[in-house]
Design a protein around this motif. Structure first.
Motif, short mmCIF file in Angstrom:
data_model
loop_
_atom_site.label_atom_id
_atom_site.label_comp_id
_atom_site.label_asym_id
_atom_site.label_seq_id
_atom_site.Cartn_x
_atom_site.Cartn_y
_atom_site.Cartn_z
N LYS A 12 42.76 74.18 37.71
CA LYS A 12 43.30 72.94 37.12
C LYS A 12 44.60 73.17 36.35
O LYS A 12 45.57 72.43 36.52
CB LYS A 12 42.25 72.33 36.18
CG LYS A 12 41.70 71.05 36.73
CD LYS A 12 40.75 70.39 35.78
CE LYS A 12 39.87 69.44 36.58
NZ LYS A 12 38.53 69.39 36.10
N SER A 13 44.61 74.18 35.50
CA SER A 13 45.78 74.38 34.63
C SER A 13 46.79 75.36 35.24
O SER A 13 47.75 75.76 34.59
CB SER A 13 45.29 74.93 33.30
OG SER A 13 44.50 76.07 33.57
N LYS A 14 46.57 75.78 36.49
CA LYS A 14 47.46 76.79 37.08
C LYS A 14 48.61 76.13 37.85
O LYS A 14 48.51 74.98 38.28
CB LYS A 14 46.67 77.68 38.07
CG LYS A 14 45.39 78.24 37.51
CD LYS A 14 45.67 79.48 36.68
CE LYS A 14 44.45 80.27 36.40
NZ LYS A 14 43.83 80.16 35.12
N ASP A 15 49.66 76.91 38.01
CA ASP A 15 50.81 76.42 38.78
C ASP A 15 50.53 76.65 40.26
O ASP A 15 50.50 77.78 40.73
CB ASP A 15 52.07 77.17 38.35
CG ASP A 15 53.26 76.75 39.18
OD1 ASP A 15 53.17 75.71 39.88
OD2 ASP A 15 54.29 77.46 39.16
N LEU A 16 50.32 75.55 40.97
CA LEU A 16 49.97 75.69 42.39
C LEU A 16 50.93 74.93 43.29
O LEU A 16 50.57 74.46 44.34
CB LEU A 16 48.55 75.19 42.61
CG LEU A 16 47.45 76.25 42.42
CD1 LEU A 16 46.12 75.59 42.30
CD2 LEU A 16 47.45 77.22 43.58
N ASP A 17 52.14 74.79 42.81
CA ASP A 17 53.14 74.13 43.64
C ASP A 17 53.36 74.95 44.90
O ASP A 17 53.19 76.17 44.88
CB ASP A 17 54.46 74.04 42.87
CG ASP A 17 54.80 72.59 42.61
OD1 ASP A 17 53.93 71.74 42.87
OD2 ASP A 17 55.93 72.32 42.14
N GLY A 18 53.75 74.29 45.98
CA GLY A 18 54.00 75.05 47.21
C GLY A 18 53.57 74.23 48.41
O GLY A 18 52.62 73.44 48.32
N GLN A 19 54.29 74.44 49.49
CA GLN A 19 54.04 73.63 50.70
C GLN A 19 53.43 74.45 51.83
O GLN A 19 53.39 74.02 52.97
CB GLN A 19 55.35 72.96 51.12
CG GLN A 19 55.82 71.99 50.04
CD GLN A 19 57.24 71.55 50.22
OE1 GLN A 19 58.05 72.27 50.81
NE2 GLN A 19 57.57 70.39 49.70
N ALA A 20 52.98 75.63 51.47
CA ALA A 20 52.26 76.46 52.45
C ALA A 20 51.13 77.16 51.72
O ALA A 20 51.31 77.62 50.58
CB ALA A 20 53.19 77.49 53.08
N GLY A 21 49.97 77.21 52.34
CA GLY A 21 48.86 77.90 51.67
C GLY A 21 47.67 78.10 52.59
O GLY A 21 47.60 77.52 53.69
#
Ligand code: G6P
Length: 612
Positions: free
Chosen positions: A58-67
């Motif tokens: 929840k509080s983590k930086d998870l920006d990104g368009q591939a995963g």
């Protein structure tokens, strides 16, 4: 078992990945994890449910368009955060998710350790990702080529997806023996171990074949080549599933929803295959193999779990209606017992998921020995559907509840159609009788509807017996497999010990268990050797056992003896398994709910068992 979801495109990856993992929860798992790429790869993993992972990130930086994301069902190493996927290569430049088992991982690991690699987890997967990294660095090749070379060294089964910070717009996927579906969006790609996480985004899919490697770059065309370096043209297919089939639709559990879907799913299994007016039965998928079936020395049905029970009903159907000899085997036993199989045998493999490892291996064995293989699968494009020479889909729609319900009745429906078709061709039953059977089959969905309308009776019975430790299920003839299936449903989801037996075998053992605390479920329709089953009921009552009986409507004989009776409409003997199994599904369901069990995802069980 393990589930895979991956995304590359122009949308935020992590909500798609988490939702995808939730859709895959039904497969069974014990830990979950996610990697998202945004300059560098960020990975988060937790033991336990996807909800726990969701909370954790929840509080983590998870920006990104591939995963990439994964639910793991432990094989190598205990279920914990370290062993959960994704796994990093040593440089943290490559992240991998993997379904399947790398059998020679110990040898590969030893070599890598001698070259200085240090491993964090006990998994075979971490070995594979470091092997790929090692090849990429030492042989100075591009990542997809390193993947190809590594996969040539691997013995075992895999479905993998790879994310690398060197190629931020690209995912690499490959499969052998473990399924992977690629969803093709407008300018983006979805990957999953089955179609459930993809349906809401696109209906255009490519089922990766064994030993194929796909390179998926956003905005670019899908590229596929084999591990032998041969280019392939992607074959795009349309998904038939709808999103509503993956939602609970107002029910508390998928299992109940699926139980109530049976009038529809049975109708769908028969659609276009049965015409009671013209007297025609046809199964398009096996038309070219009808002669083979008719002239077969014997038919061998192979399956596991509930599908094996459907196979047992199939044995009664084929022998009784079409007079063709049948044997039914657990796929797991068949594959290891050096069976005698010849080119004159026809093997029918039954599987809801189409991915069960033992069934797949048994098919390969029978194929090698020259047998013809017919599949009865629910999941279109699944590994078993593709490994067989021909087959008929059950068309039950996606089944999410781990305990199989609508898939079972659809399998029995397809087996019934097959038996009738063969009887029509070989004249095993007179025309007038054949027409009667056809009419009765055609009216089955309405009768299933009647059975479902038990006005709280099964729930009432469930309340009475929810706290017992043992249950016995007894039936004869066509209803012996129903007894087995009823017992399996109860033990799967309520954790009450339950056994199914042919009713007459009771005297050879189980009768010793009967006392005033023992509920015994009888499947006792007024058909076949009804009187014999009535005698068995008397024997149980004489020992103070509790009797719950599934009877034909209007039956007063058993009603006067049993503690509870559940009526099913009058029908032909060969259709009782479908009608009688439905109250048993409901009984198991209500008992499990009353015991606060996780009905849709029972402990330790998996929906599709992709390891042996
Ligand atoms: C697992 C499932 C069962 C299923 C069995 C065979 O054990 O929990 O519900 O009957 O596998 O699966 P298949 O997909 O081959 O029918």
């Amino acid at each position: 078992m393990c589930g895979i979801v991956a995304y590359v495109g122009y949308k935020k990856a992590h909500p798609i990945l988490i939702k995808g993992l939730q859709r895959l929860e039904y497969r069974g798992y014990d830990s979950a994890g996610i990697s998202v790429l945004n300059g560098k790869i960020s990975t988060f993993k937790t033991k336990g449910k996807v909800a726990e992972l969701e909370n954790y990130i929840k509080s983590k930086d998870l920006d990104g368009q591939a995963g990439i994301a994964h639910t793991r069902w432990a094989t190598h190493g205990e279920p914990n955060q370290v062993n959960a996927h994704p796994h990093f290569s040593q440089s943290k430049s490559i992240s991998i998710i993997h379904n399947g088992i790398i059998e020679n991982y110990a040898v590969l690991k030893e070599e890598l350790v001698s070259r200085g690699y240090v491993f964090e987890s006990d998994t075979d997967t971490e070995v594979l990702v470091n092997l790929i990294e090692d090849i990429r660095i030492n042989e100075k090749v591009l990542l997809d080529e390193a993947v190809r070379i590594a996969l040539c060294q691997v013995v075992g089964a895999y479905a993998i997806v790879i994310l690398s910070d060197e190629h931020p717009n690209t995912l690499i996927a490959a499969r052998k023996g473990s399924p992977l579906v690629i969803g093709i969006g407008d300018d983006d790609y979805y990957i999953a171990s089955d179609a459930t996480p993809i349906v809401e985004y696109t209906k255009n899919v490519v089922y990766l074949e064994d030993e194929e490697i796909a390179v998926l770059t956003r905005g670019e065309e899908l590229k596929i080549r084999t591990t032998k370096n041969k280019e392939k043209t992607p074959y795009v297919q349309q998904l038939e599933w709808n999103l509503s089939e993956l939602e609970k639709g107002g029910y508390d559990h998928f299992m109940m929803k699926e139980i109530y879907e049976q009038p529809r799913s049975i109708r769908d299994s028969m659609r276009g295959r049965l015409n009671p007016v013209t007297g025609n039965v046809s199964l398009g998928g096996i038309i070219d193999y009808e002669q083979k079936l008719l002239t077969a020395k014997r038919i061998i049905i192979i399956a596991c779990g509930t599908s094996w029970h459907a196979g047992l009903v199939g044995e009664y159907l084929f022998e009784d209606i079409a007079r063709i000899p049948v044997e039914v085997e657990y796929a797991s036993e068949f594959r290891y017992r050096n069976p005698i199989i010849t080119e004159e045998d026809v093997v029918i493999a039954i599987s809801q998921s189409g991915e069960t490892a033992d069934t797949l291996a048994a098919i390969e064995l029978a194929k090698q020995k020259g047998a013809t293989i017919i599949g009865i699968c629910n999941v279109v494009g699944s590994s078993i559907a593709r490994a067989t020479h021909a087959g008929s889909y059950t068309h039950a729609g996606p089944e999410i509840g781990v305990a199989s319900t609508k898939a079972f009745t659809a399998q029995v429906t397809v087996l019934t159609l097959m038996a009738l078709r063969l009887a029509q061709l070989n004249g095993a039953i007179p025309k007038t009788r054949f027409m009667q059977l056809l009419h009765e089959l055609d009216s089955l969905p309405e009768k299933v509807e009647e059975v479902l309308n038990t006005n709280g009776l099964t729930e009432h019975i469930a309340k009475k017996y929810k706290d017992v430790n043992n249950f016995l299920y007894l039936g004869r003839g066509y209803n012996f497999p129903v007894a087995l299936e009823g017992a399996l449903k109860l033990k799967e989801i309520s954790y009450i010990h339950a056994e199914g037996y042919p009713a007459a075998e009771m005297k050879h053992g189980p009768i010793a268990l009967i006392d005033e605390n023992m509920p015994v479920v009888f499947i006792a329709p007024q058909l076949g050797i009804y009187e014999k089953v009535v005698s068995n009921i008397q024997e149980v009552k004489a020992r103070k056992g509790n009797v719950i009986a599934i009877v034909t409507e209007g039956d007063t004989i058993v009603r006067n003896m049993a503690d509870y009776v559940i009526e099913i409409p009058k029908t032909e003997e060969y259709l009782v398994p479908i009608l009688a199994s439905i109250p048993l599904q409901k009984l198991a369901y209500h008992i499990a709910v009353l015991r606060n069990c996780n009905v849709d995802m029972p402990r330790n069980l998996a929906k599709s068992v992709t390891v042996e």
